[in-house]
Design a protein around this motif. Structure first.
Motif, PDB file in Angstrom:
ATOM      1  N   THR B 498      57.116  45.304  67.793  1.00  0.00           N
ATOM      2  CA  THR B 498      57.003  46.749  67.608  1.00  0.00           C
ATOM      3  C   THR B 498      56.329  47.380  68.818  1.00  0.00           C
ATOM      4  O   THR B 498      55.635  46.716  69.581  1.00  0.00           O
ATOM      5  N   TYR B 499      56.583  48.662  69.014  1.00  0.00           N
ATOM      6  CA  TYR B 499      55.868  49.433  70.034  1.00  0.00           C
ATOM      7  C   TYR B 499      55.693  50.847  69.503  1.00  0.00           C
ATOM      8  O   TYR B 499      56.591  51.379  68.851  1.00  0.00           O
ATOM      9  N   PRO B 500      54.530  51.444  69.742  1.00  0.00           N
ATOM     10  CA  PRO B 500      54.311  52.813  69.258  1.00  0.00           C
ATOM     11  C   PRO B 500      55.213  53.781  70.027  1.00  0.00           C
ATOM     12  O   PRO B 500      55.393  53.626  71.234  1.00  0.00           O
ATOM     13  N   ALA B 501      55.773  54.749  69.324  1.00  0.00           N
ATOM     14  CA  ALA B 501      56.599  55.759  69.972  1.00  0.00           C
ATOM     15  C   ALA B 501      55.807  56.422  71.090  1.00  0.00           C
ATOM     16  O   ALA B 501      54.604  56.637  70.969  1.00  0.00           O
ATOM     17  N   GLY B 502      56.461  56.721  72.169  1.00  0.00           N
ATOM     18  CA  GLY B 502      55.788  57.397  73.276  1.00  0.00           C
ATOM     19  C   GLY B 502      55.199  56.447  74.299  1.00  0.00           C
ATOM     20  O   GLY B 502      54.636  56.883  75.293  1.00  0.00           O
ATOM     21  N   THR B 503      55.337  55.142  74.111  1.00  0.00           N
ATOM     22  CA  THR B 503      54.842  54.180  75.102  1.00  0.00           C
ATOM     23  C   THR B 503      56.039  53.553  75.815  1.00  0.00           C
ATOM     24  O   THR B 503      57.181  53.873  75.528  1.00  0.00           O
ATOM     25  N   TRP B 504      55.736  52.628  76.729  1.00  0.00           N
ATOM     26  CA  TRP B 504      56.818  52.042  77.532  1.00  0.00           C
ATOM     27  C   TRP B 504      57.280  50.698  76.989  1.00  0.00           C
ATOM     28  O   TRP B 504      57.563  49.786  77.760  1.00  0.00           O
ATOM     29  N   GLY B 505      57.350  50.565  75.655  1.00  0.00           N
ATOM     30  CA  GLY B 505      57.969  49.366  75.096  1.00  0.00           C
ATOM     31  C   GLY B 505      56.955  48.317  74.677  1.00  0.00           C
ATOM     32  O   GLY B 505      55.750  48.455  74.902  1.00  0.00           O
ATOM     33  N   PRO B 506      57.436  47.217  74.064  1.00  0.00           N
ATOM     34  CA  PRO B 506      56.553  46.197  73.519  1.00  0.00           C
ATOM     35  C   PRO B 506      55.898  45.343  74.605  1.00  0.00           C
ATOM     36  O   PRO B 506      56.418  45.253  75.725  1.00  0.00           O
ATOM     37  N   ARG B 507      54.792  44.722  74.245  1.00  0.00           N
ATOM     38  CA  ARG B 507      54.074  43.860  75.190  1.00  0.00           C
ATOM     39  C   ARG B 507      54.929  42.703  75.661  1.00  0.00           C
ATOM     40  O   ARG B 507      54.845  42.264  76.801  1.00  0.00           O
ATOM     41  N   SER B 508      55.772  42.223  74.744  1.00  0.00           N
ATOM     42  CA  SER B 508      56.586  41.054  75.090  1.00  0.00           C
ATOM     43  C   SER B 508      57.443  41.322  76.328  1.00  0.00           C
ATOM     44  O   SER B 508      57.752  40.407  77.090  1.00  0.00           O
ATOM     45  N   SER B 509      57.795  42.590  76.512  1.00  0.00           N
ATOM     46  CA  SER B 509      58.613  42.935  77.662  1.00  0.00           C
ATOM     47  C   SER B 509      57.805  42.825  78.950  1.00  0.00           C
ATOM     48  O   SER B 509      58.305  42.341  79.975  1.00  0.00           O
ATOM     49  N   ASP B 510      56.538  43.266  78.886  1.00  0.00           N
ATOM     50  CA  ASP B 510      55.667  43.131  80.064  1.00  0.00           C
ATOM     51  C   ASP B 510      55.421  41.658  80.375  1.00  0.00           C
ATOM     52  O   ASP B 510      55.384  41.241  81.532  1.00  0.00           O
ATOM     53  N   GLU B 511      55.274  40.878  79.281  1.00  0.00           N
ATOM     54  CA  GLU B 511      55.022  39.436  79.475  1.00  0.00           C
ATOM     55  C   GLU B 511      56.211  38.750  80.129  1.00  0.00           C
ATOM     56  O   GLU B 511      56.064  37.839  80.943  1.00  0.00           O
ATOM     57  N   MET B 512      57.373  39.236  79.760  1.00  0.00           N
ATOM     58  CA  MET B 512      58.583  38.644  80.334  1.00  0.00           C
ATOM     59  C   MET B 512      58.566  38.748  81.862  1.00  0.00           C
ATOM     60  O   MET B 512      58.911  37.807  82.573  1.00  0.00           O
ATOM     61  N   LEU B 513      58.131  39.915  82.371  1.00  0.00           N
ATOM     62  CA  LEU B 513      58.066  40.084  83.825  1.00  0.00           C
ATOM     63  C   LEU B 513      56.881  39.333  84.413  1.00  0.00           C
ATOM     64  O   LEU B 513      56.958  38.784  85.509  1.00  0.00           O
ATOM     65  N   ALA B 514      55.788  39.321  83.631  1.00  0.00           N
ATOM     66  CA  ALA B 514      54.576  38.688  84.131  1.00  0.00           C
ATOM     67  C   ALA B 514      54.815  37.207  84.416  1.00  0.00           C
ATOM     68  O   ALA B 514      54.228  36.631  85.329  1.00  0.00           O
ATOM     69  N   ARG B 515      55.703  36.579  83.643  1.00  0.00           N
ATOM     70  CA  ARG B 515      56.015  35.163  83.871  1.00  0.00           C
ATOM     71  C   ARG B 515      56.543  34.929  85.285  1.00  0.00           C
ATOM     72  O   ARG B 515      56.397  33.866  85.849  1.00  0.00           O
ATOM     73  N   ASN B 516      57.180  35.946  85.851  1.00  0.00           N
ATOM     74  CA  ASN B 516      57.678  35.816  87.224  1.00  0.00           C
ATOM     75  C   ASN B 516      56.751  36.494  88.223  1.00  0.00           C
ATOM     76  O   ASN B 516      57.114  36.672  89.386  1.00  0.00           O
ATOM     77  N   GLY B 517      55.608  36.945  87.750  1.00  0.00           N
ATOM     78  CA  GLY B 517      54.683  37.627  88.640  1.00  0.00           C
ATOM     79  C   GLY B 517      55.104  39.047  88.973  1.00  0.00           C
ATOM     80  O   GLY B 517      54.728  39.596  90.000  1.00  0.00           O
ATOM     81  N   HIS B 518      55.903  39.647  88.134  1.00  0.00           N
ATOM     82  CA  HIS B 518      56.345  41.023  88.370  1.00  0.00           C
ATOM     83  C   HIS B 518      55.778  41.960  87.318  1.00  0.00           C
ATOM     84  O   HIS B 518      55.324  41.528  86.275  1.00  0.00           O
ATOM     85  N   VAL B 519      55.795  43.246  87.627  1.00  0.00           N
ATOM     86  CA  VAL B 519      55.424  44.254  86.626  1.00  0.00           C
ATOM     87  C   VAL B 519      56.486  45.354  86.617  1.00  0.00           C
ATOM     88  O   VAL B 519      57.122  45.631  87.630  1.00  0.00           O
ATOM     89  N   TRP B 520      56.628  45.963  85.444  1.00  0.00           N
ATOM     90  CA  TRP B 520      57.558  47.096  85.356  1.00  0.00           C
ATOM     91  C   TRP B 520      56.995  48.268  86.136  1.00  0.00           C
ATOM     92  O   TRP B 520      55.803  48.557  86.067  1.00  0.00           O
ATOM     93  N   ARG B 521      57.832  48.946  86.834  1.00  0.00           N
ATOM     94  CA  ARG B 521      57.467  50.216  87.446  1.00  0.00           C
ATOM     95  C   ARG B 521      57.234  51.229  86.348  1.00  0.00           C
ATOM     96  O   ARG B 521      57.922  51.226  85.339  1.00  0.00           O
ATOM     97  N   ARG B 522      56.285  52.102  86.530  1.00  0.00           N
ATOM     98  CA  ARG B 522      56.204  53.239  85.612  1.00  0.00           C
ATOM     99  C   ARG B 522      57.088  54.333  86.198  1.00  0.00           C
ATOM    100  O   ARG B 522      56.775  54.880  87.245  1.00  0.00           O
ATOM    101  N   PRO B 523      58.217  54.610  85.529  1.00  0.00           N
ATOM    102  CA  PRO B 523      59.179  55.508  86.177  1.00  0.00           C
ATOM    103  C   PRO B 523      58.682  56.970  86.162  1.00  0.00           C
ATOM    104  O   PRO B 523      57.916  57.342  85.314  1.00  0.00           O
TER     105      PRO B 523
END
Lengths: 308, 523
Positions: B498-523
């Motif tokens: 789950t992710y609260p409305a108005g945020t940039w998605g669930p933590r699992s998505s950030d973790e997915m990038l973190a595994r490769n040492g990347h972070v999502w851009r805040r658009p």
């Protein structure tokens, strides 16, 4: 924001532009060209209005050059308007007093956007040879408007004798919707055209150009008929199969008849200056087709050459 | 013809216009491409899309003088309307949503060609009436038998409509006339259903007469990706694994599902957006240079790159999905997905999806492509961010470049179309300190009120028969091949985070990038 500078120089104006841009917090410039408008006190309001409206499509730095020749001392006054009220881009109104009015290039040159195309527009009276005018020499494209001059038809002849690649005239721009409609009508194979007629108000440089264009493209004699207008009121192309018939009596809606189809109405409104200018700014290379058509204008009095 | 010329003129003689027309000249670039005599039949005219997009786009085209005289617009729906009732609906839609100013003369031209046919999609009689209407238009308006059928209806009605078109002979026009069919996404909900759809449509219409509308591809900025990449010298040399660290493609929406519960539940974000829009953006960004900008050559390159694209081996580690819950968004308390009307309380539909894709080509091997989309995110934005490696050696001390990130080139698709380049610059002052700055290009056309809407471009292309901007079924099927394993995995493994409305998605998505040492851009 408006900044008034009296008795100033180009570098002070440049400073004011830079300063205003820094103050608004957006140092990046999105402008794609510099548009220089050469006009007088009467003409600058309408021209600037059209240019600002066109700059929504083509963000530009607009330099309005108003010459005020006279015996007084040379002086440069400027009014700098930056983004906000006027729309995107920047506007500088330059008033050149006294002897300075003969040297507009010295004022304009330092204010051109770096490495961006330059377009010069004479909304009213234009020089005989725009490409060799001091301001015209800086420009990729030079826009004139024969229809706004004292005697439009002889003006057209002057345009011809002074033509260089990159020149263009709004009386040609006004024709685009007509030419589009006519070209569309001949897109589908039909019997060859054997004759043509263009009906328009008297003294219409657009009608002259249209007749010349049709004549040279179709290889036929083009009749000219004079009507009460407004503008061009009709074009008729004859062929064995019946031909194409377009009538526009009110300057807004045209009736079109082509072989094999019923008569239909199609919107063909006369366009405001801002739209004409926006179309002009879309392409900055030489308009060869215009050049060819203009070359057919007879040099003496500008009337249609026989058999052209 | 050089590549850039081809790009801007869209290849030779679009729409098969007569090349013998003495009034046409390739150098005469003021003359726009105007559709020949034709008509458009819209099925499902009562829908939102018809009213908000199609009708205004048709008016705008007419207003710009790009529709032929005598253009006919036929509505087909299950309403008890007369022609003038439908004309009124079009009139209201145009007044409310059209981009260009309302002009009576243009409306008059358009309204003379408006017809309405009332009926069900299964009703043979109604299609007979439609045929009569079209024949009548050919006579009275001079449409010469050229008609496009726009299927603005849910896919479950496609078979009915297409079959009726065939049975009443509407699918084949008279000699020298064309009939085209336009379909909207979704193009199926998995590979099998996409193939089934293709079979149904393909039985009746030739592939070159089928136009699949992905309105993203009609956007100026999307086409500008091609100009940026292939008309310039400064980007293509670094457009590969040697310089690119990873790519992020984002399409975020701030709205919820609105009234689309019936359609959305069970479909989800990945099928709704990634399969079509995001994979098309990926294809345009990643493809090799086409030998020309012909529809065929472009498609070939897109297809090649899509066929080389797949999700990571371990799908649970290379994907993330989410569902929004009640939260504050932009100053407003909005309900969660499960609280929306018409959504079952145990729905496991993803309203957020992020996937990591690999492209197995020499150019892209080892470069992760992150695609994400979602509803109720921070703000509405679509962008492609190409993130570059750090400089291999920095002749600065560590604290001088502490604030320096990776260079990035961002293509903003919407809103605020344009391009941003991020790079390091010295901070003014006596000490040497380097920090990220951005340089911005706002797409010139974007501030104009007269920048054409994607649908205008696409409808005109349908009428001209100019296909480069429409995906073919091979591309659709290739996209499903990429997405199907992910959807299958999700179906059988747990439920969305789950992710609260108005945020940039669930933590699992950030973790997915973190595994490769990347972070999502805040658009």
């Amino acid at each position: 924001m408006n900044i008034d500078l009296t008795d100033t120089t180009s570098s002070k104006i440049f400073g004011a532009l830079l300063d205003a841009r820094r103050r608004s917090g957006s140092p990046a410039m999105g402008a794609v060209l510099t548009l220089v408008i050469v006009t007088d006190e009467q003409g600058h309001y309408d021209a600037l209005k059209a240019a600002t409206s066109a700059s929504r499509e083509h963000p530009s730095r607009i330099l309005v050059v108003v010459a005020r020749p006279g015996r007084g001392a040379s002086r440069l006054d400027a009014e700098v308007r930056t983004s906000g009220e006027t729309g995107p881009g920047e506007v500088v109104l330059l008033r050149l007093h006294g002897e300075l009015s003969d040297h507009p290039d010295s004022v304009v040159l330092p204010l051109l956007l770096p490495d961006a195309p330059v377009v010069v527009w004479w909304p009213g009276t234009a020089p005989e040879d725009p490409a060799h005018h001091p301001l015209g020499m800086m420009a990729q494209r030079r826009i004139t408007d024969s229809a706004s001059c004292q005697s439009p038809i002889s003006e057209l002849a002057k345009r011809r004798s002074g033509y260089s690649g990159g020149d263009t005239d709004l009386s040609w721009t006004r024709l685009t919707p007509w030419r589009t409609l006519l070209a569309g009508a001949l897109d589908h194979p039909a019997a060859p055209i054997t004759g043509a007629k263009v009906a328009a108000e008297a003294e219409s440089p657009s009608a002259e150009l249209l007749a010349l264009w049709l004549g040279s493209r179709l290889g036929v004699e083009v009749e000219r008929a004079t009507t009460d207008g407004p503008g061009i009121t009709g074009v008729h192309l004859w062929s064995d199969g019946g031909g194409v018939d377009i009538e526009r009596g009110d300057g807004r809606v045209a009736q079109i008849k082509v072989p094999g189809s019923p008569e239909r109405s199609v919107a063909l409104p006369r366009r405001p200056l801002s739209e004409l200018l926006a179309e002009e700014l879309r392409r900055l290379d030489a308009d060869d087709v215009y050049g060819e058509v203009l070359g057919l204008v007879s040099p003496a009095d500008g009337s249609v050459g026989a058999g052209a | 013809m050089t590549a850039s010329e081809a790009l801007f003129t869209n290849g030779a003689s679009p729409g098969g216009l007569s090349s013998t027309n003495p009034l046409r000249d390739v150098r005469d670039r003021r003359l726009p491409r105007v559709a020949g005599p034709c008509g458009l039949v819209i099925f499902g005219v009562t829908g939102d899309l018809s009213r908000k997009k199609l009708m205004p786009a048709i008016y705008d085209l007419a207003n710009r003088g790009l529709l032929p005289p005598g253009f006919a617009l036929v509505g087909f729906a299950r309403r008890d309307w007369e022609d003038q009732d439908f004309a009124q609906v079009v009139h209201d839609a145009v007044k409310q949503h059209a981009r260009t100013p309302f002009r009576d003369e243009v409306w008059k031209q358009l309204s003379e060609g408006i017809r309405f046919v009332s009926g069900e999609f299964g009703d043979k009689q109604a299609f007979e009436t439609l045929r009569e209407t079209i024949r009548d238009l050919d006579e009275k308006r001079g449409t010469q038998g050229n008609h496009a059928f726009y299927l603005s209806v849910p896919p479950k009605f496609f078979p009915d409509v297409v079959r009726q078109l065939k049975e009443t002979g509407l699918a084949d026009g008279p000699e020298h006339a064309w009939r085209r069919v336009v379909i909207e996404k979704p193009f199926g909900h998995d590979l099998a259903s996409a193939q089934e759809l293709q079979r149904i449509v393909g039985e009746v219409f030739d592939p070159s007469s089928v136009f699949r509308i992905d309105h993203y591809l009609g956007k100026e900025t999307v086409q500008n990706i091609l100009a940026l990449r292939f008309a310039n010298e400064m980007f293509e040399p670094i457009w590969n694994r040697g310089y690119v660290d990873h790519v992020q493609i984002t399409m975020a929406e701030d709205v919820g599902i609105g009234g689309r519960a019936g359609y959305y539940d069970g479909i989800g974000a990945a099928r709704d957006v990634i399969q079509n829009h995001l994979l098309q953006l990926l294809a345009l960004t990643a493809m090799e240079e086409p030998v020309s900008f012909d529809a065929r050559d472009l498609r070939l390159e897109k297809l090649k790159v899509l066929n080389a694209t797949h999700a990571g081996k371990d799908i649970s580690r290379s994907t993330a999905r989410g569902q929004y819950v009640r939260g504050w968004q932009g100053g407003e308390l909005v309900p969660g997905y499960l609280e929306e009307e018409g959504i079952p309380a145990d729905s496991i539909t993803d309203t957020y999806a992020a996937v990591q894709l690999e492209i197995e080509t020499r150019r892209w091997a080892g470069v992760p492509w992150y695609l994400r989309t979602g509803k109720r995110l921070g703000r509405r934005v679509t962008e492609i961010a190409v993130v570059f490696h750090r400089a291999p050696h920095l002749p600065f001390s560590r604290n001088q470049v502490e604030e320096l990130g990776q260079n990035a080139l961002v293509m903003r698709i919407q809103p605020d179309e344009g391009m941003t380049v991020r790079f390091g610059s010295k901070v003014p002052g006596t000490s040497m300190e380097v920090r990220d700055v951005t340089m911005d290009f706002a797409y010139g056309e974007s501030f104009t009120e007269s920048s054409p809407e994607a649908y205008e471009r696409l409808i005109l292309d349908v009428l001209l028969g100019d296909p480069p901007l429409f995906p073919r079924h091979e591309e659709v099927e290739a996209s499903w091949r990429i997405l199907d394993p992910i959807e299958e995995h999700w179906e059988s493994h747990g439920k969305p985070d789950t992710y609260p409305a108005g945020t940039w998605g669930p933590r699992s998505s950030d973790e997915m990038l973190a595994r490769n040492g990347h972070v999502w851009r805040r658009p």
